[in-house]
Write a protein that holds these residues in place. Structure first.
Motif, PDB file in Angstrom:
ATOM      1  N   HIS A 111       0.830  -1.220   0.000  1.00 55.21           N
ATOM      2  CA  HIS A 111       0.000   0.000   0.000  1.00 55.21           C
ATOM      3  C   HIS A 111       0.859   1.262   0.000  1.00 55.21           C
ATOM      4  O   HIS A 111       0.644   2.175  -0.809  1.00 55.21           O
ATOM      5  CB  HIS A 111      -0.916  -0.003   1.225  1.00 55.21           C
ATOM      6  CG  HIS A 111      -1.677   1.275   1.404  1.00 55.21           C
ATOM      7  ND1 HIS A 111      -2.731   1.635   0.580  1.00 55.21           N
ATOM      8  CD2 HIS A 111      -1.532   2.302   2.291  1.00 55.21           C
ATOM      9  CE1 HIS A 111      -3.202   2.815   0.963  1.00 55.21           C
ATOM     10  NE2 HIS A 111      -2.485   3.239   1.994  1.00 55.21           N
ATOM     11  N   GLN A 112       1.846   1.304   0.908  1.00 52.90           N
ATOM     12  CA  GLN A 112       2.625   2.534   1.081  1.00 52.90           C
ATOM     13  C   GLN A 112       3.518   2.851  -0.114  1.00 52.90           C
ATOM     14  O   GLN A 112       3.891   4.014  -0.316  1.00 52.90           O
ATOM     15  CB  GLN A 112       3.469   2.451   2.350  1.00 52.90           C
ATOM     16  CG  GLN A 112       2.653   2.564   3.630  1.00 52.90           C
ATOM     17  CD  GLN A 112       3.517   2.910   4.820  1.00 52.90           C
ATOM     18  OE1 GLN A 112       4.615   3.457   4.685  1.00 52.90           O
ATOM     19  NE2 GLN A 112       3.033   2.615   6.017  1.00 52.90           N
ATOM     20  N   THR A 113       3.872   1.857  -0.904  1.00 57.89           N
ATOM     21  CA  THR A 113       4.727   2.106  -2.067  1.00 57.89           C
ATOM     22  C   THR A 113       3.918   2.217  -3.361  1.00 57.89           C
ATOM     23  O   THR A 113       4.507   2.276  -4.446  1.00 57.89           O
ATOM     24  CB  THR A 113       5.783   0.989  -2.208  1.00 57.89           C
ATOM     25  OG1 THR A 113       5.129  -0.281  -2.269  1.00 57.89           O
ATOM     26  CG2 THR A 113       6.752   1.006  -1.035  1.00 57.89           C
ATOM     27  N   SER A 114       2.604   2.253  -3.239  1.00 62.11           N
ATOM     28  CA  SER A 114       1.744   2.394  -4.418  1.00 62.11           C
ATOM     29  C   SER A 114       1.206   3.814  -4.503  1.00 62.11           C
ATOM     30  O   SER A 114       1.372   4.620  -3.584  1.00 62.11           O
ATOM     31  CB  SER A 114       0.570   1.411  -4.333  1.00 62.11           C
ATOM     32  OG  SER A 114      -0.368   1.839  -3.355  1.00 62.11           O
ATOM     33  N   ASP A 115       0.536   4.122  -5.604  1.00 62.25           N
ATOM     34  CA  ASP A 115      -0.056   5.453  -5.738  1.00 62.25           C
ATOM     35  C   ASP A 115      -1.315   5.611  -4.892  1.00 62.25           C
ATOM     36  O   ASP A 115      -1.921   6.682  -4.863  1.00 62.25           O
ATOM     37  CB  ASP A 115      -0.361   5.770  -7.213  1.00 62.25           C
ATOM     38  CG  ASP A 115      -1.286   4.735  -7.839  1.00 62.25           C
ATOM     39  OD1 ASP A 115      -1.757   3.827  -7.120  1.00 62.25           O
ATOM     40  OD2 ASP A 115      -1.533   4.836  -9.065  1.00 62.25           O
ATOM     41  N   ARG A 116      -1.704   4.564  -4.187  1.00 64.94           N
ATOM     42  CA  ARG A 116      -2.849   4.631  -3.271  1.00 64.94           C
ATOM     43  C   ARG A 116      -2.432   5.026  -1.851  1.00 64.94           C
ATOM     44  O   ARG A 116      -3.278   5.117  -0.953  1.00 64.94           O
ATOM     45  CB  ARG A 116      -3.572   3.281  -3.242  1.00 64.94           C
ATOM     46  CG  ARG A 116      -4.227   2.909  -4.564  1.00 64.94           C
ATOM     47  CD  ARG A 116      -4.903   1.551  -4.488  1.00 64.94           C
ATOM     48  NE  ARG A 116      -5.557   1.202  -5.749  1.00 64.94           N
ATOM     49  CZ  ARG A 116      -6.812   1.495  -6.059  1.00 64.94           C
ATOM     50  NH1 ARG A 116      -7.563   2.164  -5.186  1.00 64.94           N
ATOM     51  NH2 ARG A 116      -7.322   1.142  -7.218  1.00 64.94           N
ATOM     52  N   ALA A 117      -1.149   5.235  -1.627  1.00 67.34           N
ATOM     53  CA  ALA A 117      -0.631   5.520  -0.282  1.00 67.34           C
ATOM     54  C   ALA A 117      -1.322   6.689   0.428  1.00 67.34           C
ATOM     55  O   ALA A 117      -1.510   6.635   1.644  1.00 67.34           O
ATOM     56  CB  ALA A 117       0.877   5.753  -0.350  1.00 67.34           C
ATOM     57  N   PRO A 118      -1.735   7.763  -0.279  1.00 66.97           N
ATOM     58  CA  PRO A 118      -2.393   8.859   0.436  1.00 66.97           C
ATOM     59  C   PRO A 118      -3.792   8.516   0.952  1.00 66.97           C
ATOM     60  O   PRO A 118      -4.375   9.282   1.726  1.00 66.97           O
ATOM     61  CB  PRO A 118      -2.479   9.974  -0.626  1.00 66.97           C
ATOM     62  CG  PRO A 118      -1.484   9.601  -1.676  1.00 66.97           C
ATOM     63  CD  PRO A 118      -1.489   8.109  -1.693  1.00 66.97           C
ATOM     64  N   PHE A 119      -4.308   7.382   0.524  1.00 70.81           N
ATOM     65  CA  PHE A 119      -5.679   7.010   0.859  1.00 70.81           C
ATOM     66  C   PHE A 119      -5.670   5.851   1.860  1.00 70.81           C
ATOM     67  O   PHE A 119      -4.618   5.327   2.209  1.00 70.81           O
ATOM     68  CB  PHE A 119      -6.437   6.685  -0.426  1.00 70.81           C
ATOM     69  CG  PHE A 119      -6.417   7.803  -1.414  1.00 70.81           C
ATOM     70  CD1 PHE A 119      -7.202   8.931  -1.228  1.00 70.81           C
ATOM     71  CD2 PHE A 119      -5.561   7.767  -2.527  1.00 70.81           C
ATOM     72  CE1 PHE A 119      -7.159   9.983  -2.121  1.00 70.81           C
ATOM     73  CE2 PHE A 119      -5.517   8.815  -3.428  1.00 70.81           C
ATOM     74  CZ  PHE A 119      -6.321   9.931  -3.224  1.00 70.81           C
ATOM     75  N   PRO A 120      -6.838   5.434   2.362  1.00 69.00           N
ATOM     76  CA  PRO A 120      -6.867   4.486   3.490  1.00 69.00           C
ATOM     77  C   PRO A 120      -6.243   3.122   3.195  1.00 69.00           C
ATOM     78  O   PRO A 120      -6.384   2.582   2.103  1.00 69.00           O
ATOM     79  CB  PRO A 120      -8.369   4.341   3.778  1.00 69.00           C
ATOM     80  CG  PRO A 120      -9.000   5.567   3.216  1.00 69.00           C
ATOM     81  CD  PRO A 120      -8.187   5.926   2.016  1.00 69.00           C
ATOM     82  N   PHE A 121      -5.583   2.604   4.215  1.00 66.55           N
ATOM     83  CA  PHE A 121      -5.163   1.204   4.240  1.00 66.55           C
ATOM     84  C   PHE A 121      -6.011   0.536   5.317  1.00 66.55           C
ATOM     85  O   PHE A 121      -5.840   0.785   6.512  1.00 66.55           O
ATOM     86  CB  PHE A 121      -3.678   1.068   4.568  1.00 66.55           C
ATOM     87  CG  PHE A 121      -3.229  -0.373   4.752  1.00 66.55           C
ATOM     88  CD1 PHE A 121      -3.311  -1.278   3.710  1.00 66.55           C
ATOM     89  CD2 PHE A 121      -2.714  -0.805   5.975  1.00 66.55           C
ATOM     90  CE1 PHE A 121      -2.898  -2.600   3.870  1.00 66.55           C
ATOM     91  CE2 PHE A 121      -2.298  -2.122   6.144  1.00 66.55           C
ATOM     92  CZ  PHE A 121      -2.391  -3.023   5.093  1.00 66.55           C
ATOM     93  N   VAL A 122      -6.948  -0.280   4.891  1.00 62.49           N
ATOM     94  CA  VAL A 122      -7.908  -0.895   5.805  1.00 62.49           C
ATOM     95  C   VAL A 122      -7.622  -2.388   5.875  1.00 62.49           C
ATOM     96  O   VAL A 122      -7.415  -3.038   4.845  1.00 62.49           O
ATOM     97  CB  VAL A 122      -9.358  -0.652   5.326  1.00 62.49           C
ATOM     98  CG1 VAL A 122     -10.355  -1.292   6.282  1.00 62.49           C
ATOM     99  CG2 VAL A 122      -9.622   0.853   5.205  1.00 62.49           C
ATOM    100  N   LYS A 123      -7.597  -2.931   7.079  1.00 60.97           N
ATOM    101  CA  LYS A 123      -7.268  -4.357   7.237  1.00 60.97           C
ATOM    102  C   LYS A 123      -8.295  -5.042   8.126  1.00 60.97           C
ATOM    103  O   LYS A 123      -8.855  -4.445   9.048  1.00 60.97           O
ATOM    104  CB  LYS A 123      -5.863  -4.520   7.808  1.00 60.97           C
ATOM    105  CG  LYS A 123      -5.597  -3.715   9.072  1.00 60.97           C
ATOM    106  CD  LYS A 123      -4.123  -3.676   9.395  1.00 60.97           C
ATOM    107  CE  LYS A 123      -3.853  -2.771  10.596  1.00 60.97           C
ATOM    108  NZ  LYS A 123      -2.431  -2.627  10.896  1.00 60.97           N
ATOM    109  N   LEU A 124      -8.531  -6.303   7.814  1.00 57.69           N
ATOM    110  CA  LEU A 124      -9.500  -7.093   8.574  1.00 57.69           C
ATOM    111  C   LEU A 124      -9.078  -8.559   8.553  1.00 57.69           C
ATOM    112  O   LEU A 124      -8.759  -9.107   7.502  1.00 57.69           O
ATOM    113  CB  LEU A 124     -10.900  -6.957   7.980  1.00 57.69           C
ATOM    114  CG  LEU A 124     -12.002  -7.795   8.641  1.00 57.69           C
ATOM    115  CD1 LEU A 124     -12.290  -7.270  10.049  1.00 57.69           C
ATOM    116  CD2 LEU A 124     -13.271  -7.779   7.802  1.00 57.69           C
ATOM    117  N   SER A 125      -9.095  -9.187   9.734  1.00 55.38           N
ATOM    118  CA  SER A 125      -8.879 -10.627   9.816  1.00 55.38           C
ATOM    119  C   SER A 125     -10.229 -11.319   9.719  1.00 55.38           C
ATOM    120  O   SER A 125     -11.164 -10.986  10.454  1.00 55.38           O
ATOM    121  CB  SER A 125      -8.200 -10.996  11.138  1.00 55.38           C
ATOM    122  OG  SER A 125      -8.115 -12.401  11.260  1.00 55.38           O
ATOM    123  N   LEU A 126     -10.330 -12.255   8.803  1.00 57.77           N
ATOM    124  CA  LEU A 126     -11.603 -12.917   8.546  1.00 57.77           C
ATOM    125  C   LEU A 126     -11.835 -14.135   9.430  1.00 57.77           C
ATOM    126  O   LEU A 126     -12.893 -14.756   9.360  1.00 57.77           O
ATOM    127  CB  LEU A 126     -11.667 -13.352   7.074  1.00 57.77           C
ATOM    128  CG  LEU A 126     -11.467 -12.232   6.049  1.00 57.77           C
ATOM    129  CD1 LEU A 126     -11.449 -12.806   4.647  1.00 57.77           C
ATOM    130  CD2 LEU A 126     -12.565 -11.188   6.171  1.00 57.77           C
TER     131      LEU A 126
END
Length: 330
Positions: free
Chosen positions: A49-64
């Protein structure tokens, strides 16, 4: 701004993995990360996420894992007001919360088949439907998923949809266990030592580091992190072997104090001479295990002359106690 994620490794396999991954990250491809528990799947997802162009936007995580099916559907896709009794308001799901960013779903192998169908719809169309809703909601999300088991085997056994598997399997990444990248252990130990030491890391005895290098790490990097945290908490400046958890210690070390031997003496199960013999055997086993069977080094470790150590070793072995087996006398 989040702290930048750094992947710490000198392992050739990890370095090649990162080089290849850096070519995929700029695309919008779904990425499947597999590996044993504790190998760093979430950290790698954060790196993606942090090295992509999406880095300024949310990184959301969930354990299923271990999440009820109805709750999981609402958590991922949201729900409309009145979708069920307690749904008094409209709720956005994590797909909408992560819009323009990255959604990391850990333990994808635990997801129920009904949720798998909904995930497949998103991967095919880029939209989802809230629980209780009828209108599709378009979302722009990069999906990264992780599994601790072989998904193909789950497909073969009918526990995972084959069409979803092939959608997720576009770019699979396999993280090796820590036991297969032992050259990274000193680097990781130093990193966690500084992290938990708040800039004032403790000194690690060379024997402690040797034990850490020799351990098989069934819990992988997570286990190593916890062990280093323990060492930092229990020590102000320098560590020694007794500071390690018992299963890290050389054979017989934890019982060298002779507590069990003393119990045998008090309980009159053994004579004084037998207890001394047993305790000497434990000390000798410890020294031999610690020095890899080198008698001269073992003698030095116990503060004995080589000749005295040889004599004691012979007496112990004549007494029927193998220096390479566990002590059954006490």
């Amino acid at each position: 701004m989040e702290n930048p994620v750094v992947i710490i490794s000198r392992n050739p396999r990890i370095q090649e993995l990162l080089r290849n991954l850096d070519r995929v990250i700029p695309t919008q491809t779904t990425i499947l990360i597999t590996g044993e528990t504790g190998t760093g799947k979430e950290v790698l997802a954060d790196y993606i996420h942090q090295t992509s162009d999406r880095a300024p936007f949310p990184f959301v995580k969930l354990s299923l894992s271990a999440m009820p099916e109805d709750l999981l559907a609402s958590e991922l896709f949201g729900h409309e007001r009145g979708a069920y009794t307690s749904a008094t308001t409209e709720k956005k799901g994590l797909f909408e919360v992560a819009n323009r960013g990255t959604l990391f779903l850990d333990d994808i192998d635990d997801v129920p088949l009904s949720i798998q169908t909904k995930l497949l719809r998103f991967l095919e169309s880029g939209d989802m439907i809230r629980v209780g809703g009828i209108h599709p909601v378009k979302v722009d999300v990069r999906l990264v998923v992780a599994s601790k088991v072989n998904l193909k085997k789950m497909v073969d056994s009918g526990r995972f949809r084959s069409d979803l598997y092939y959608r997720l399997h576009v770019y699979p990444v396999q993280l090796p266990p820590l036991r297969d990248r032992r050259e990274d252990i000193p680097l990781l130990v130093d990193f966690f030592n500084r992290q938990f030491g708040n800039g004032a890391p403790i000194r690690l005895d060379e024997k402690v580091l040797s034990r850490l290098m020799a351990h098989d790490w069934p819990g992988n990097i997570r286990e190593l992190k916890n062990v280093v945290h323990r060492l930092v908490l229990l020590n102000d400046s320098k560590t020694g072997l007794p500071d390690l958890p018992e299963d890290f210690l050389p054979f017989g070390f934890s019982s060298v104090s002779g507590t069990d031997c003393l119990s045998c003496l008090i309980g009159q199960e053994k004579t004084f001479e037998q207890v001394v013999h047993c305790l000497e055997g434990r000390l000798i086993r410890y020294a031999m295990a610690e020095t890899g069977g080198n008698k001269q080094q073992a003698a030095h470790r116990l503060g004995l002359s080589p000749s005295t150590f040889r004599d004691k070793l012979e007496r112990v072995e004549k007494g029927g106690i193998s220096i390479y087996s566990s002590c059954s006398d006490c």
